[in-house]
Design an enzyme around this catalytic site. Structure first.
Site, PDB file in Angstrom:
ATOM      1  N   HIS A 156     -32.023 -44.905  27.327  1.00 31.36           N
ATOM      2  CA  HIS A 156     -31.585 -45.456  29.471  1.00 31.36           C
ATOM      3  C   HIS A 156     -31.728 -46.894  29.135  1.00 31.36           C
ATOM      4  O   HIS A 156     -31.968 -46.854  30.456  1.00 31.36           O
ATOM      5  CB  HIS A 156     -32.576 -45.203  29.917  1.00 31.36           C
ATOM      6  CG  HIS A 156     -32.955 -43.149  30.156  1.00 31.36           C
ATOM      7  ND1 HIS A 156     -32.720 -41.926  30.533  1.00 31.36           N
ATOM      8  CD2 HIS A 156     -33.750 -42.820  29.468  1.00 31.36           C
ATOM      9  CE1 HIS A 156     -32.585 -41.081  31.250  1.00 31.36           C
ATOM     10  NE2 HIS A 156     -33.400 -41.098  29.773  1.00 31.36           N
ATOM     11  N   SER A 277     -16.082 -71.279  26.066  1.00 30.23           N
ATOM     12  CA  SER A 277     -15.601 -71.551  27.741  1.00 30.23           C
ATOM     13  C   SER A 277     -14.762 -72.925  27.794  1.00 30.23           C
ATOM     14  O   SER A 277     -15.202 -74.064  27.306  1.00 30.23           O
ATOM     15  CB  SER A 277     -16.527 -71.991  28.780  1.00 30.23           C
ATOM     16  OG  SER A 277     -16.394 -72.325  30.234  1.00 30.23           O
ATOM     17  N   LYS A 283     -21.598 -72.255  26.182  1.00 25.82           N
ATOM     18  CA  LYS A 283     -21.122 -71.730  25.652  1.00 25.82           C
ATOM     19  C   LYS A 283     -20.503 -71.067  24.972  1.00 25.82           C
ATOM     20  O   LYS A 283     -19.649 -71.458  24.328  1.00 25.82           O
ATOM     21  CB  LYS A 283     -20.396 -70.577  27.351  1.00 25.82           C
ATOM     22  CG  LYS A 283     -20.084 -70.849  27.932  1.00 25.82           C
ATOM     23  CD  LYS A 283     -21.131 -69.433  28.725  1.00 25.82           C
ATOM     24  CE  LYS A 283     -21.189 -68.596  28.648  1.00 25.82           C
ATOM     25  NZ  LYS A 283     -20.370 -68.223  30.023  1.00 25.82           N
ATOM     26  N   ASN A 285     -19.171 -67.411  23.877  1.00 23.61           N
ATOM     27  CA  ASN A 285     -18.889 -65.944  24.179  1.00 23.61           C
ATOM     28  C   ASN A 285     -18.397 -64.408  23.539  1.00 23.61           C
ATOM     29  O   ASN A 285     -17.419 -64.944  21.874  1.00 23.61           O
ATOM     30  CB  ASN A 285     -17.705 -66.292  25.227  1.00 23.61           C
ATOM     31  CG  ASN A 285     -18.461 -67.199  26.277  1.00 23.61           C
ATOM     32  OD1 ASN A 285     -19.511 -67.166  26.877  1.00 23.61           O
ATOM     33  ND2 ASN A 285     -17.076 -67.187  26.758  1.00 23.61           N
ATOM     34  N   GLU A 290     -15.838 -58.120  23.327  1.00 28.19           N
ATOM     35  CA  GLU A 290     -15.235 -57.179  24.305  1.00 28.19           C
ATOM     36  C   GLU A 290     -14.298 -57.139  24.289  1.00 28.19           C
ATOM     37  O   GLU A 290     -13.263 -56.125  25.391  1.00 28.19           O
ATOM     38  CB  GLU A 290     -15.655 -59.220  25.376  1.00 28.19           C
ATOM     39  CG  GLU A 290     -17.105 -59.749  25.244  1.00 28.19           C
ATOM     40  CD  GLU A 290     -16.728 -60.573  25.998  1.00 28.19           C
ATOM     41  OE1 GLU A 290     -17.526 -60.683  27.724  1.00 28.19           O
ATOM     42  OE2 GLU A 290     -16.431 -61.976  25.704  1.00 28.19           O
ATOM     43  N   TYR A 317      13.950 -29.035  22.013  1.00 31.06           N
ATOM     44  CA  TYR A 317      13.975 -30.462  22.111  1.00 31.06           C
ATOM     45  C   TYR A 317      14.450 -31.175  23.893  1.00 31.06           C
ATOM     46  O   TYR A 317      15.154 -30.910  24.328  1.00 31.06           O
ATOM     47  CB  TYR A 317      15.204 -31.217  21.260  1.00 31.06           C
ATOM     48  CG  TYR A 317      15.110 -32.907  21.572  1.00 31.06           C
ATOM     49  CD1 TYR A 317      13.644 -33.996  20.803  1.00 31.06           C
ATOM     50  CD2 TYR A 317      15.578 -33.342  22.063  1.00 31.06           C
ATOM     51  CE1 TYR A 317      14.055 -34.790  20.675  1.00 31.06           C
ATOM     52  CE2 TYR A 317      15.683 -35.176  22.330  1.00 31.06           C
ATOM     53  CZ  TYR A 317      14.476 -36.069  21.657  1.00 31.06           C
ATOM     54  OH  TYR A 317      14.552 -36.472  21.409  1.00 31.06           O
ATOM     55  N   GLN A 322      11.219 -38.568  23.064  1.00 31.99           N
ATOM     56  CA  GLN A 322      11.076 -39.790  22.754  1.00 31.99           C
ATOM     57  C   GLN A 322      10.113 -41.056  22.753  1.00 31.99           C
ATOM     58  O   GLN A 322      10.031 -41.968  22.363  1.00 31.99           O
ATOM     59  CB  GLN A 322      12.162 -40.187  23.285  1.00 31.99           C
ATOM     60  CG  GLN A 322      12.297 -41.911  22.784  1.00 31.99           C
ATOM     61  CD  GLN A 322      14.496 -42.097  22.882  1.00 31.99           C
ATOM     62  OE1 GLN A 322      15.456 -41.687  22.487  1.00 31.99           O
ATOM     63  NE2 GLN A 322      14.628 -42.807  23.791  1.00 31.99           N
ATOM     64  N   LYS A 325       6.384 -41.766  20.506  1.00 31.61           N
ATOM     65  CA  LYS A 325       6.284 -42.946  19.416  1.00 31.61           C
ATOM     66  C   LYS A 325       5.187 -44.391  19.977  1.00 31.61           C
ATOM     67  O   LYS A 325       4.430 -44.670  20.022  1.00 31.61           O
ATOM     68  CB  LYS A 325       7.154 -43.041  18.464  1.00 31.61           C
ATOM     69  CG  LYS A 325       7.754 -42.192  17.883  1.00 31.61           C
ATOM     70  CD  LYS A 325       9.146 -41.854  16.832  1.00 31.61           C
ATOM     71  CE  LYS A 325       9.924 -41.798  17.900  1.00 31.61           C
ATOM     72  NZ  LYS A 325      10.153 -40.942  18.748  1.00 31.61           N
TER      73      LYS A 325
HETATM   74  N1  ARG Z   1      14.661 -40.696  19.774  1.00 35.46           N
HETATM   75  C1  ARG Z   1      14.759 -39.467  20.101  1.00 35.46           C
HETATM   76  C2  ARG Z   1      13.714 -39.759  19.705  1.00 35.46           C
HETATM   77  O1  ARG Z   1      12.902 -40.222  19.247  1.00 35.46           O
HETATM   78  C3  ARG Z   1      16.023 -39.220  18.628  1.00 35.46           C
HETATM   79  C4  ARG Z   1      16.160 -37.454  18.602  1.00 35.46           C
HETATM   80  C5  ARG Z   1      17.396 -37.448  19.772  1.00 35.46           C
HETATM   81  N2  ARG Z   1      17.427 -36.729  19.974  1.00 35.46           N
HETATM   82  C6  ARG Z   1      18.141 -35.948  20.498  1.00 35.46           C
HETATM   83  N3  ARG Z   1      18.881 -34.704  20.730  1.00 35.46           N
HETATM   84  N4  ARG Z   1      19.059 -36.721  21.380  1.00 35.46           N
HETATM   85  O2  ARG Z   1      13.254 -38.521  20.139  1.00 35.46           O
END
Ligand code: ARG
Length: 504
Positions: A156, A277, A283, A285, A290, A317, A322, A325
């Protein structure tokens, strides 16, 4: 004209092009796209789906693409949408459509993008693990130097019982070990071969998925084509491992922030990891800590983003995928930067042992030890002892005293019919003594901390060995691919070569 443009009667608008392209995101996957294409082409030739002549042309131009990329000459064109179209267009322009146009037989961008991503992600996981091992080892170094540096342990955010800085440091190493295991588990699901799933349904060509699995260094085939194409749980798992790791780094950062506050003064961050600062000259920091705390939300956000993306998607798909990523790329970047800077910050941390000792004696942290003593030596029940010590603490603190006032403590005990000599009381209430006695398994005693530290170090070394073994497997696969490429280009018998090295 787009490579997929046959059924269209006009170009897509510039706005659509800009809206759908993934050049920046894909730029990290160029070498992996080329490697995946090399493996695919070799497999096609091995299965006599394309000729050896076709293969030589394709490999020659993929090799040039790689060279050009490495020397900065292959610039991805936005109008070509993604890395796959860029590499394939380079190939077709170089080798001609009659050769280059054959590479995409029995392959879709849907399985292709998964190959590229997995090859990139597995290395990122290993890089992250390596940095994390180094950070964990830094904690073990702190532990070794401070098995006897007594400080208050908190619950605590109140003084609870004495611990040591070494005990605290090994706790982080122990946490990080699980983060490493989670990353390892994520790696296992990342490192399976999606190639050959094609668009979603497999193919009528006689492909050999074992061969590309070997050439690309995957552990196994991700078999079910529709599952391959539809699934991104290998990314959510990785993101969870990163999010949990960030949670741990953020908690560490929080401790660094408040331990270095004037009120605590238990540590001081090295000047190299702090900032000043613009208005207050005095200061210093703890900005790095942080910012680590502050960036944690981005990684949680990344995980949320993908989970929410996935939950409504039908099988197959969907272009939504897409979006898998960018959050992962960001998560790797942030986590790796945090791990790297934390290692330096921890290694240079100034530790104020005197202040820790002062604090640990200031606020009854040894009360539990006194109660334990009464249980052990006077045969009273723990509840009874808890009550006795509690009331003594109450009386001492209401008159502004602490256990350091031995005489007063002794008197209060006497009023409860408990006689303890001053020297004995002194040792019972000594935080060092309390820590020394916590020899239970996993407890704070120097003995246990040393044992655990040795143990953790062994675990970390084992994980480091596993990381280099995996890197080795990746390198071997890269070399296998290169060997087959060399055989093909020098007109040697690639079937024999493949037989020899891949046992397919
Ligand atoms: N840029 C697409 C992705 O990252 C690649 C696959 C694209 N496929 C499609 N049928 N347009 O998922």
């Amino acid at each position: 004209m787009k490579l997929w443009g046959g059924r269209f009667s006009k170009d897509l608008s510039v706005e659509t092009e800009n809206f759908t392209e993934t050049i920046d995101v894909d730029s990290r996957m160029v070498l992996y796209d080329i490697w995946g294409s090399q493996a695919h082409a070799i497999m096609l030739a091995h299965q006599q789906i394309i000729s050896l002549d076709d293969l030589r042309q394709i490999l020659t131009w993929l090799g040039k693409a790689k060279e050009d990329f490495l020397s900065g000459k292959l610039e991805l064109k936005r109008e070509l949408e993604d890395v796959h179209m860029n590499v394939e267009t380079y190939l077709i322009e170089g080798a001609g459509r009659e050769y280059g146009g054959k590479l995409h037989t029995a392959r879709s961008r849907n399985d292709q993008v998964l190959v590229d991503a997995r090859l990139y992600i597995r290395e990122q996981i290993l890089d992250t693990q390596e940095l994390l091992c180094q950070l964990a080892k830094t904690f073990l170094e702190i532990a070794e130097a401070h098995v006897e540096t007594v400080m208050p342990g908190y619950t605590h955010t109140q003084h609870a019982q004495p611990i040591t800085l070494g005990f605290w440091a090994t706790a982080y190493a122990s946490m990080f070990l699980r983060d490493l295991k989670r990353l390892d588990a994520a790696y296992a699901n990342v490192n399976t071969n999606p190639l050959g799933a094609c668009a979603l349904a497999g193919t009528s060509f006689p492909i050999e998925r074992n061969l590309t699995t070997r050439l690309l260094g995957f552990d196994d085939i991700h078999e079910h084509a529709l599952d391959v194409i539809s699934s991104r749980d290998f990314i959510t798992e990785t993101l969870f491992a990163l999010a949990q790791l960030m949670s741990n780094l953020s908690r560490l950062s929080e401790e660094i922030v408040y331990w270095s506050a004037y009120e605590f003064r238990m540590i001081a961050v090295d000047d190299a990891y702090a900032s000043g600062s613009s208005i207050m000259p005095q200061k210093k920091n703890p900005c790095v800590a942080e910012l680590i705390r502050g960036r944690t939300g981005r990684i949680y956000g990344a995980l949320q983003e993908l989970l929410i993306n996935l939950k409504g998607l039908p099988m197959g798909y969907n272009r939504d995928l897409q979006e898998d990523k960018p959050p992962l790329w960001e998560a790797f970047d942030v986590v790796q930067a945090c791990l790297s800077i934390l290692k330096g910050m921890l290694a240079t941390l100034e530790i104020n042992e005197k202040r820790m000792a002062e604090l640990v004696s200031a606020n009854f942290a040894t009360a539990t030890e006194l109660a334990n003593f009464l249980v052990r030596e006077r045969g009273l029940s723990f509840r009874k002892c808890h009550e006795i010590v509690g009331s003594i603490v109450g009386e001492l603190s209401s008159s502004g005293l602490t256990f350091s006032n031995l005489q007063e403590t002794q008197n209060l005990l006497k009023l409860k019919d408990i006689e303890i000599s001053i020297p004995e009381l002194k040792s019972i209430l000594d935080p060092k003594f309390a820590v020394l006695n916590n020899k239970s398994r996993g407890g704070a005693s120097p003995e246990e901390v040393k044992r655990m530290s040795t143990d953790l170090d062994k675990h970390l070394s084992r994980i480091e060995a596993k990381i280099s073994q995996k890197r080795g497997q990746i390198n071997v696969a890269r070399e296998l691919t290169d060997d087959v490429i060399e055989a093909a280009l020098s007109r040697a018998d690639i079937r024999a070569k493949i037989q020899e090295i891949c046992l397919v």
